[in-house]
Motif scaffolding. Structure first.
Motif, mmCIF file in Angstrom:
data_model
loop_
_atom_site.group_PDB
_atom_site.id
_atom_site.type_symbol
_atom_site.label_atom_id
_atom_site.label_comp_id
_atom_site.label_asym_id
_atom_site.label_seq_id
_atom_site.Cartn_x
_atom_site.Cartn_y
_atom_site.Cartn_z
ATOM 1 N N THR A 39 29.140 8.818 -27.439
ATOM 2 C CA THR A 39 29.442 7.425 -27.183
ATOM 3 C C THR A 39 28.294 6.609 -27.750
ATOM 4 O OG1 THR A 39 28.163 7.676 -25.355
ATOM 5 C CG2 THR A 39 30.297 7.855 -24.810
ATOM 6 N N PRO A 40 28.482 6.302 -29.152
ATOM 7 C CA PRO A 40 27.718 5.516 -29.893
ATOM 8 C C PRO A 40 27.622 4.197 -29.617
ATOM 9 C CG PRO A 40 29.527 6.029 -31.246
ATOM 10 C CD PRO A 40 29.684 6.769 -30.020
ATOM 11 N N ASP B 144 17.420 17.159 -22.180
ATOM 12 C CA ASP B 144 17.462 16.351 -23.548
ATOM 13 C C ASP B 144 18.729 16.235 -24.427
ATOM 14 O OD1 ASP B 144 15.018 14.897 -22.757
ATOM 15 O OD2 ASP B 144 13.821 16.534 -23.982
ATOM 16 N N TYR C 142 25.494 13.351 -25.213
ATOM 17 C CA TYR C 142 26.113 12.114 -24.702
ATOM 18 C C TYR C 142 26.120 10.898 -25.621
ATOM 19 C CZ TYR C 142 27.708 8.513 -21.477
ATOM 20 O OH TYR C 142 28.175 7.599 -20.847
ATOM 21 N N VAL C 143 25.001 10.636 -26.210
ATOM 22 C CA VAL C 143 24.466 9.426 -27.225
ATOM 23 C C VAL C 143 25.457 9.816 -28.129
ATOM 24 C CG1 VAL C 143 22.878 8.439 -28.549
ATOM 25 C CG2 VAL C 143 22.061 8.919 -26.156
ATOM 26 N N ALA D 19 25.078 1.692 -24.719
ATOM 27 C CA ALA D 19 23.785 1.738 -24.783
ATOM 28 C C ALA D 19 23.115 2.982 -23.751
ATOM 29 C CB ALA D 19 22.858 0.370 -24.322
ATOM 30 N N CYS D 20 22.747 4.003 -24.448
ATOM 31 C CA CYS D 20 22.527 5.148 -23.779
ATOM 32 C C CYS D 20 20.957 5.537 -23.818
ATOM 33 C CB CYS D 20 23.327 6.154 -23.770
ATOM 34 S SG CYS D 20 23.059 7.778 -22.919
ATOM 35 N N ARG D 21 20.231 5.382 -23.027
ATOM 36 C CA ARG D 21 18.979 5.618 -23.333
ATOM 37 C C ARG D 21 17.880 6.038 -22.170
ATOM 38 N NH1 ARG D 21 15.468 0.950 -22.939
ATOM 39 N NH2 ARG D 21 16.778 -0.862 -22.917
ATOM 40 N N ARG D 22 16.952 6.553 -22.233
ATOM 41 C CA ARG D 22 15.729 6.617 -21.006
ATOM 42 C C ARG D 22 15.287 5.487 -20.667
ATOM 43 N NH1 ARG D 22 13.691 12.684 -20.598
ATOM 44 N NH2 ARG D 22 15.760 13.780 -20.775
ATOM 45 N N VAL E 198 21.608 14.796 -22.994
ATOM 46 C CA VAL E 198 21.393 13.297 -23.362
ATOM 47 C C VAL E 198 21.773 12.924 -24.974
ATOM 48 C CG1 VAL E 198 19.962 11.150 -23.699
ATOM 49 C CG2 VAL E 198 19.791 12.604 -21.639
ATOM 50 N N SER E 199 21.208 13.729 -25.774
ATOM 51 C CA SER E 199 21.830 13.596 -27.224
ATOM 52 C C SER E 199 22.953 13.818 -27.475
ATOM 53 C CB SER E 199 20.879 14.615 -28.124
ATOM 54 O OG SER E 199 19.401 14.632 -27.903
#
Length: 148
Positions: A128-129, A118, A124-125, A132-135, A121-122
């Motif tokens: 790169t705003p 997690d 990386y998000v 579209a990076c989400r689960r 992922v946070s």
């Protein structure tokens, strides 16, 4: 073969001699048995015979362990069974504790791993705003499966 025949004849002669000697005492044994049976027919003999029979049965029971020693054997057996049950319970508790410890370690590792993913992922998000990076959600999985 002839020696075997001679030994057989000697054995038969010896046995015959033994039977002859035993036959000499048969009238004496028969007289003793008749006297004992006549005594047992009397009232005093009947009582004495019954007491003797009770004594013989009691001694036989004592020797066989029905009267003496069976309680000691049963109590030792019960104590052994109780000790084995207690040891099994202790082993079961130790096994449960070990299994719980192992399960807690695995769950803790899984929690640390999930938190680590997690955090990645946070990060990386945050880097790169505009991407579209989400689960993936259940709808995303369904849409991907429908592409086939």
């Amino acid at each position: 073969m002839i020696a075997s025949l001679f030994w057989t004849l000697a054995g038969l002669a010896g046995a015959g001699g033994g039977l002859w000697i035993a036959a000499l005492f048969m009238p004496t044994v028969a007289a003793l048995l008749k006297a004992a049976l006549d005594f047992l027919k009397s009232p005093l003999g009947t009582v004495a015979g019954l007491l003797g029979l009770v004594a013989v049965l009691y001694v036989a029971g004592w020797i066989a362990g029905d009267v003496h020693g069976s309680n000691a054997v049963r109590s030792a057996w019960r104590a052994d069974v109780a000790a084995k049950a207690k040891a099994a319970a202790v082993r079961e508790l130790a096994l449960r504790a070990d299994m719980q410890k192992l399960a807690d370690q695995v769950l803790a590792y899984d929690g640390v791993f999930s938190k680590h993913i997690d955090d990645k992922v946070s990060t990386y998000v945050a880097k790169t705003p505009d991407v579209a990076c989400r689960r993936a959600t259940d709808a995303d999985v369904g849409r991907l499966l429908s592409i086939r």
